[in-house]
Write a protein that holds these residues in place. Sequence first.
Motif, short mmCIF file in Angstrom:
data_model
loop_
_atom_site.label_atom_id
_atom_site.label_comp_id
_atom_site.label_asym_id
_atom_site.label_seq_id
_atom_site.Cartn_x
_atom_site.Cartn_y
_atom_site.Cartn_z
N SER A 157 0.78 -1.23 0.00
CA SER A 157 0.00 0.00 0.00
C SER A 157 0.81 1.28 0.00
O SER A 157 0.24 2.35 -0.02
CB SER A 157 -0.93 0.01 1.22
OG SER A 157 -0.19 -0.20 2.40
N VAL A 158 2.13 1.19 0.04
CA VAL A 158 2.92 2.42 0.02
C VAL A 158 2.78 3.14 -1.30
O VAL A 158 2.76 4.37 -1.38
CB VAL A 158 4.40 2.09 0.31
CG1 VAL A 158 5.27 3.31 0.07
CG2 VAL A 158 4.57 1.59 1.73
N ALA A 159 2.67 2.37 -2.39
CA ALA A 159 2.68 2.98 -3.73
C ALA A 159 1.43 3.76 -4.03
O ALA A 159 1.45 4.65 -4.87
CB ALA A 159 2.88 1.89 -4.79
N THR A 160 0.31 3.46 -3.37
CA THR A 160 -0.95 4.11 -3.72
C THR A 160 -1.49 4.83 -2.50
O THR A 160 -1.72 4.22 -1.46
CB THR A 160 -1.98 3.08 -4.20
OG1 THR A 160 -2.15 2.09 -3.18
CG2 THR A 160 -1.50 2.41 -5.48
N ALA A 161 -1.69 6.12 -2.62
CA ALA A 161 -2.27 6.91 -1.54
C ALA A 161 -3.78 6.92 -1.67
O ALA A 161 -4.33 6.97 -2.77
CB ALA A 161 -1.72 8.33 -1.58
N LEU A 162 -4.46 6.88 -0.51
CA LEU A 162 -5.91 6.91 -0.53
C LEU A 162 -6.40 8.31 -0.85
O LEU A 162 -5.75 9.30 -0.51
CB LEU A 162 -6.45 6.48 0.84
CG LEU A 162 -6.20 5.02 1.24
CD1 LEU A 162 -6.69 4.80 2.66
CD2 LEU A 162 -6.87 4.07 0.29
N PRO A 163 -7.57 8.44 -1.51
CA PRO A 163 -8.10 9.78 -1.79
C PRO A 163 -8.47 10.48 -0.50
O PRO A 163 -8.96 9.85 0.45
CB PRO A 163 -9.33 9.48 -2.65
CG PRO A 163 -9.70 8.08 -2.32
CD PRO A 163 -8.41 7.37 -2.05
N VAL A 164 -8.24 11.79 -0.46
CA VAL A 164 -8.56 12.58 0.72
C VAL A 164 -10.05 12.88 0.72
O VAL A 164 -10.57 13.41 -0.26
CB VAL A 164 -7.75 13.89 0.74
CG1 VAL A 164 -8.12 14.71 1.96
CG2 VAL A 164 -6.25 13.59 0.73
N PRO A 165 -10.79 12.54 1.80
CA PRO A 165 -12.22 12.86 1.84
C PRO A 165 -12.44 14.36 1.74
O PRO A 165 -11.59 15.16 2.14
CB PRO A 165 -12.66 12.31 3.20
CG PRO A 165 -11.64 11.27 3.54
CD PRO A 165 -10.35 11.77 2.96
N PRO A 166 -13.59 14.78 1.21
CA PRO A 166 -13.86 16.21 1.06
C PRO A 166 -14.01 16.90 2.41
O PRO A 166 -14.12 16.26 3.46
CB PRO A 166 -15.15 16.24 0.25
CG PRO A 166 -15.79 14.92 0.49
CD PRO A 166 -14.66 13.95 0.66
N VAL A 167 -14.07 18.23 2.36
CA VAL A 167 -14.20 19.04 3.57
C VAL A 167 -15.51 18.69 4.27
O VAL A 167 -16.53 18.42 3.64
CB VAL A 167 -14.16 20.54 3.21
CG1 VAL A 167 -14.25 21.39 4.47
CG2 VAL A 167 -12.87 20.85 2.47
N PHE A 168 -15.47 18.71 5.60
CA PHE A 168 -16.63 18.45 6.46
C PHE A 168 -17.18 17.03 6.30
O PHE A 168 -18.37 16.80 6.48
CB PHE A 168 -17.74 19.48 6.20
CG PHE A 168 -17.29 20.91 6.30
CD1 PHE A 168 -16.72 21.39 7.47
CD2 PHE A 168 -17.40 21.76 5.23
CE1 PHE A 168 -16.29 22.70 7.57
CE2 PHE A 168 -16.98 23.07 5.30
CZ PHE A 168 -16.42 23.55 6.47
N SER A 169 -16.30 16.09 5.95
CA SER A 169 -16.73 14.69 5.88
C SER A 169 -16.97 14.16 7.29
O SER A 169 -16.28 14.55 8.24
CB SER A 169 -15.67 13.84 5.19
OG SER A 169 -15.52 14.21 3.85
N PRO A 170 -17.95 13.26 7.48
CA PRO A 170 -18.18 12.70 8.82
C PRO A 170 -17.04 11.77 9.22
O PRO A 170 -16.24 11.33 8.38
CB PRO A 170 -19.50 11.92 8.63
CG PRO A 170 -19.53 11.59 7.17
CD PRO A 170 -18.88 12.75 6.47
N SER A 171 -16.98 11.47 10.52
CA SER A 171 -15.89 10.63 11.03
C SER A 171 -15.94 9.22 10.44
O SER A 171 -14.93 8.51 10.44
CB SER A 171 -15.95 10.56 12.55
OG SER A 171 -17.20 10.02 12.97
N THR A 172 -17.13 8.80 9.94
CA THR A 172 -17.24 7.47 9.35
C THR A 172 -16.44 7.33 8.06
O THR A 172 -16.26 6.22 7.56
CB THR A 172 -18.72 7.15 9.07
OG1 THR A 172 -19.30 8.20 8.28
CG2 THR A 172 -19.50 7.01 10.37
#
Length: 450
Positions: A26-41
């Motif tokens: 998983s080092v090679a692929t970064a997860l997408p950043v959730p948008p602003v004001f996303s819930p903790s879930t």
Amino acid sequence: MNSKFLKLSALALGLIVSSETFAQDSVATALPVPPVFSPSTSFSTWSFGVNAGVLAPTLIYGKNDFTSWKADIGYGAYIKKQIWPAFGIQANFLGGKLKADNSRELGNGSAPASPYSSHETSVKYSGSINAYLSLANIYWMNRTNVIQPYVTAGYGLMGYDVDLTSSAGTTRFNPETINESFIPVGAGLKFGLSNNIMLDLGYQMNFVDGDNLDGYHSGPQNDKFSYTHIGLEFALGGKTKPQLSTYNPVAAMEADYIARNAALQSDLAAERAKNAQQLAQVTTDWARFKTDSDGDGVSDYFDKCPNTPAGKQVDGAGCEIKVTTVNPVKVVVTEEDRRIVAEAIKNLEFDFAKSTIRPSSYPSLNRVADLLKSKDFSLKLAGHTDNVGSNAANLKLSKDRAESVKSYLVSQGANPSRIEATGYGESQPISSNKTAAGRQNNRRVEFTLY
């Protein structure tokens, strides 16, 4: 002492190697950043860690009742709940041994005045609840938190056994476990190895609420011990969610602003291109308005019969007017001709509330066009509507439908100069508009052949 550090070095090397093994996928692929004001879930908020390191009566800070501390291996684990990106609650466990003796002389060169030469304390358990504060999420200039400095502080309970060795060489064993409260304060660095694994390097000073950690009371100060560790933290909740502890809200807001600005710039560029295309079309149409290529007095924009020979008389559509001066032929409309026209009226259908002719009407209109071409008839088209809607809208719809029929007949070869299209709207009903059947009768295009 050397053997202890060799063991610690081997343990640290093993942790680093194992962390690299876990991170390969998983080092090679970064997860997408959730948008602003996303819930903790949208994030992984639970994690657990394991660590090992140097446990000592004191290191870096302060002194205890024995002059020389001995490093020993300590081990620990924790589970953490991240409440906000920069703040979490952590439950810690710590175990190991603490050793010290009086082999080091005092500053004046004399031996310490103590009835004991050494002690060994076995930490049976040590549990605490700590507040965890991530400094990387507070430092707003960082867009990503690959390196995450942190501080912790909390409160806990511990139980330990103490074995004291006297200056004469005899050892006193304490058969009972001592229970005390303590305050842990720590700091460290975490390094992101993958989307859900972090390397943890930390230091923790533990202040015991008592002067019995080494079994000997020699002054007014309470005992303390340190724990310097290396470990791994694993995020729970799968590999599809980023960790809340690595989320930077300010960077997310910046990314959202950049994305929105890029979308706005793209829309603006598309609108400019559309406006330029419309301007080019207007320029082309205006040139056609001003141009009369065949010189018949009708601009190319309206000229339905281009390239008319010079000197010919034309109608408003730019088509030559044919005048018969010798032996005019009398035009006779037969019953068969009227039947063809009546059939076309009967079969004529438009799309609802539009002037678009439905394909089912084409065959009968084609026969009318053939009739106009073969017998040189003239035709008047009168469009009518019911009274549903405004007068202006009905008048326009009736006119558009009559013009649509004319355009179709001309497309089939009929002479446009012999076809007149007029709209009367709702002004000339032939049935009552109070019934559906009456309104259906009033929605019509009348053909007058002459």
